[in-house]
Design a protein around this motif. Structure first.
Motif, PDB file in Angstrom:
ATOM      1  N   LEU A 231       0.856  -1.173   0.000  1.00  0.00           N
ATOM      2  CA  LEU A 231       0.000   0.000   0.000  1.00  0.00           C
ATOM      3  C   LEU A 231       0.897   1.229   0.000  1.00  0.00           C
ATOM      4  O   LEU A 231       1.835   1.322   0.795  1.00  0.00           O
ATOM      5  N   LEU A 232       0.609   2.175  -0.885  1.00  0.00           N
ATOM      6  CA  LEU A 232       1.371   3.424  -0.967  1.00  0.00           C
ATOM      7  C   LEU A 232       0.526   4.530  -0.360  1.00  0.00           C
ATOM      8  O   LEU A 232      -0.610   4.757  -0.782  1.00  0.00           O
ATOM      9  N   ARG A 233       1.088   5.218   0.633  1.00  0.00           N
ATOM     10  CA  ARG A 233       0.325   6.244   1.341  1.00  0.00           C
ATOM     11  C   ARG A 233       1.227   7.409   1.740  1.00  0.00           C
ATOM     12  O   ARG A 233       2.465   7.294   1.711  1.00  0.00           O
ATOM     13  N   ILE A 234       0.587   8.519   2.115  1.00  0.00           N
ATOM     14  CA  ILE A 234       1.299   9.610   2.767  1.00  0.00           C
ATOM     15  C   ILE A 234       1.381   9.277   4.253  1.00  0.00           C
ATOM     16  O   ILE A 234       0.447   8.708   4.825  1.00  0.00           O
ATOM     17  N   SER A 235       2.487   9.625   4.888  1.00  0.00           N
ATOM     18  CA  SER A 235       2.672   9.332   6.306  1.00  0.00           C
ATOM     19  C   SER A 235       1.507   9.885   7.125  1.00  0.00           C
ATOM     20  O   SER A 235       1.247  11.095   7.106  1.00  0.00           O
ATOM     21  N   PRO A 236       0.776   9.022   7.838  1.00  0.00           N
ATOM     22  CA  PRO A 236      -0.349   9.511   8.645  1.00  0.00           C
ATOM     23  C   PRO A 236       0.072  10.545   9.688  1.00  0.00           C
ATOM     24  O   PRO A 236      -0.676  11.489   9.959  1.00  0.00           O
ATOM     25  N   ALA A 237       1.251  10.364  10.260  1.00  0.00           N
ATOM     26  CA  ALA A 237       1.715  11.319  11.264  1.00  0.00           C
ATOM     27  C   ALA A 237       1.924  12.699  10.650  1.00  0.00           C
ATOM     28  O   ALA A 237       1.596  13.729  11.260  1.00  0.00           O
ATOM     29  N   GLN A 238       2.450  12.752   9.412  1.00  0.00           N
ATOM     30  CA  GLN A 238       2.655  14.045   8.762  1.00  0.00           C
ATOM     31  C   GLN A 238       1.322  14.687   8.380  1.00  0.00           C
ATOM     32  O   GLN A 238       1.151  15.900   8.522  1.00  0.00           O
ATOM     33  N   LEU A 239       0.380  13.898   7.908  1.00  0.00           N
ATOM     34  CA  LEU A 239      -0.945  14.433   7.582  1.00  0.00           C
ATOM     35  C   LEU A 239      -1.604  15.043   8.808  1.00  0.00           C
ATOM     36  O   LEU A 239      -2.198  16.137   8.740  1.00  0.00           O
TER      37      LEU A 239
END
Length: 265
Positions: A231-239
């Motif tokens: 799965l390719l995602r943006i870092s949840p912590a950064q969001l």
């Protein structure tokens, strides 16, 4: 002294002895590197004395995978050795079996420094005279590979060589893939590239397999991705830190023969 090719050194000397008033001319040819050691020497004096000598040295060892006799010009009995095999793992099982391809001219590092040994046509390299009873880090040098998409599953190993023991180590290579795309900010249906976003490639067990930050124009490339599902995602912590929400994740599949995926935005 005159240094020749392949570890040969020629020596020529002239000495004058004052006590008994004589000259001594000496010469020699020595070889201390390669598969055997050789020493030839001779002398003659102004008093018609002369002499000559020859010395041949060869240390022997066994390459355990192929049963080949290995010869060296330097002693090997007090040190350890390693048999390293490199192959292209077509079925991704980590074991060299039918269908897998040996890799020639692959190189290695010892404790971070480059080593001169290269694998032969069978994908095997024999490293002798390894220091005994010391931790030794053997790494795989990816710069020696012909194809940049080939990457080792294991980057290196740590051994403790022992005298008379040959450690066998396999490096299984896989054909890796690559993913690229653009990160963008969507405000009122207007799409604007945004950089410095941290992308995460999440593998089985929710383990992050790779990370990459997008550049100032939003473009990113994740190289050397091993075959598998991700799965390719943006870092949840950064969001969360930026107060943004993600519109979704990409399901990524890298095939065993390598996959190049474009425009995963």
């Amino acid at each position: 002294d005159y240094y020749l090719a392949d570890g040969y050194v020629a020596n020529l000397g002239l000495a004058r002895t004052f006590a008994n008033a004589q000259y001594r001319l000496s010469g020699g040819l020595n070889k201390s590197l390669g598969s055997f050691g050789l020493g030839l020497n001779g002398f003659v004096t102004s008093r018609h004395e002369y002499g000559a000598g020859v010395q041949l040295f060869m240390a022997l060892g066994i390459e355990p995978r192929e049963g080949r006799v290995m010869t060296e010009a330097q002693p090997m009995a007090s040190s350890g050795a390693a048999s390293l095999r490199v192959f292209l793992d077509r079925n991704l099982n980590g074991v060299m079996d039918e269908g897998d391809e040996p890799v020639r001219n692959a190189g290695f590092t010892l404790n971070g420094g480059n080593h001169m040994a290269r694998t032969d046509a069978n994908g095997v390299a024999y490293l002798s005279r390894l220091p005994s009873y010391q931790h030794l880090d053997i790494g795989f040098d990816t710069n020696t590979l012909d194809d940049p998409q080939w990457q080792p599953r294991v980057k290196g190993v740590r051994l403790v060589p022992r005298p008379g023991k040959v450690s066998e180590v396999d490096f299984a290579l896989a054909v890796t893939g690559e993913i690229d795309g653009t990160t963008f900010l969507l405000v009122d249906d207007v799409r604007r590239p945004i950089g410095d976003l941290e992308l995460e490639l999440v593998g089985p067990g929710r383990k992050v397999a790779a990370t990459m930050k997008s550049s100032s124009d939003g473009y990113y490339v994740i190289p050397a991705v091993f075959p598998g599902m991700y799965l390719l995602r943006i870092s949840p912590a950064q969001l969360q830190r930026l107060g943004l929400s993600d519109t979704g994740m990409h399901l990524i599949e890298i095939a065993a023969d390598g996959t190049l995926l474009n425009a995963r935005d």
